[in-house]
Write a protein that holds these residues in place. Structure first.
Motif, PDB file in Angstrom:
ATOM      1  N   LEU A  50       0.833  -1.211   0.000  1.00 46.51           N
ATOM      2  CA  LEU A  50       0.000   0.000   0.000  1.00 46.51           C
ATOM      3  C   LEU A  50       0.871   1.265   0.000  1.00 46.51           C
ATOM      4  O   LEU A  50       0.603   2.221  -0.735  1.00 46.51           O
ATOM      5  N   GLY A  51       1.917   1.267   0.798  1.00 39.17           N
ATOM      6  CA  GLY A  51       2.834   2.407   0.830  1.00 39.17           C
ATOM      7  C   GLY A  51       3.568   2.592  -0.488  1.00 39.17           C
ATOM      8  O   GLY A  51       3.800   3.725  -0.930  1.00 39.17           O
ATOM      9  N   PHE A  52       3.938   1.486  -1.133  1.00 37.86           N
ATOM     10  CA  PHE A  52       4.603   1.571  -2.432  1.00 37.86           C
ATOM     11  C   PHE A  52       3.688   2.211  -3.471  1.00 37.86           C
ATOM     12  O   PHE A  52       4.110   3.085  -4.232  1.00 37.86           O
ATOM     13  N   VAL A  75      11.408   8.252  -2.226  1.00 38.80           N
ATOM     14  CA  VAL A  75      11.974   7.693  -0.991  1.00 38.80           C
ATOM     15  C   VAL A  75      10.968   6.747  -0.328  1.00 38.80           C
ATOM     16  O   VAL A  75      11.334   5.663   0.136  1.00 38.80           O
ATOM     17  N   VAL A  76       9.690   7.131  -0.322  1.00 39.20           N
ATOM     18  CA  VAL A  76       8.645   6.266   0.225  1.00 39.20           C
ATOM     19  C   VAL A  76       8.600   4.964  -0.566  1.00 39.20           C
ATOM     20  O   VAL A  76       8.524   3.867   0.006  1.00 39.20           O
ATOM     21  N   MET A  77       8.660   5.063  -1.894  1.00 40.55           N
ATOM     22  CA  MET A  77       8.674   3.871  -2.742  1.00 40.55           C
ATOM     23  C   MET A  77       9.860   2.971  -2.417  1.00 40.55           C
ATOM     24  O   MET A  77       9.725   1.754  -2.310  1.00 40.55           O
ATOM     25  N   LEU A  78      11.027   3.567  -2.275  1.00 44.54           N
ATOM     26  CA  LEU A  78      12.238   2.810  -2.003  1.00 44.54           C
ATOM     27  C   LEU A  78      12.152   2.084  -0.662  1.00 44.54           C
ATOM     28  O   LEU A  78      12.454   0.885  -0.568  1.00 44.54           O
ATOM     29  N   LEU A  79      11.715   2.797   0.373  1.00 47.89           N
ATOM     30  CA  LEU A  79      11.603   2.186   1.698  1.00 47.89           C
ATOM     31  C   LEU A  79      10.562   1.063   1.703  1.00 47.89           C
ATOM     32  O   LEU A  79      10.775   0.013   2.318  1.00 47.89           O
ATOM     33  N   CYS A  80       9.466   1.279   1.014  1.00 43.46           N
ATOM     34  CA  CYS A  80       8.430   0.240   0.953  1.00 43.46           C
ATOM     35  C   CYS A  80       8.904  -0.965   0.146  1.00 43.46           C
ATOM     36  O   CYS A  80       8.572  -2.112   0.483  1.00 43.46           O
TER      37      CYS A  80
END
Length: 127
Positions: A50-52, A75-80
């Protein structure tokens, strides 16, 4: 180390304990029956996916207007993506097979959980 099967006496005692649990607290017994070794990793995997998706949307929608917000989406995509990989490894092949089988058997909505119903049940409890 090899697993040793339970004797008939041990199986009977275990069945009695299980029956007492169902009689004394059926909600807890139902929660325990639904919980597996992979439940926590599967929940984290769902949130990471969901975060990705949210990070992807944030990146695409803000790229033309604001570079820093688009970078934050990346950055959110990468962390997810890292969280997806970590939780998929924790679940392993057996866990992923169990999740896909439960999704096929229960349907997509039940596989992802019914959060509204759980919240209603939580507030209805007379503790």
């Amino acid at each position: 180390m090899e697993a040793v099967p339970l004797s008939e006496d041990e199986q009977r005692i275990l069945s009695e304990i299980e029956q007492q649990l169902y009689e004394s607290d059926p909600a807890l017994a139902r929660d325990i029956a639904d919980t597996t070794v992979y439940t926590h990793a599967a929940r984290n995997l769902k949130w990471a996916v969901l975060g990705f998706v949210a990070g992807t949307l944030m990146l695409v929608l803000t790229l033309a207007t604001h570079f820093l917000l688009a970078f934050a989406g990346f950055v959110v995509m990468l962390l997810c993506a890292l969280a997806i990989e970590r939780n998929a490894r924790r679940m392993g092949k057996a866990g992923l097979q169990q999740i896909t089988q439960s999704m096929r058997a229960a349907g997509l909505r039940d596989a992802f959980g019914n959060a509204n119903q759980r919240m209603r049940d939580r507030f209805r409890r007379d503790d």
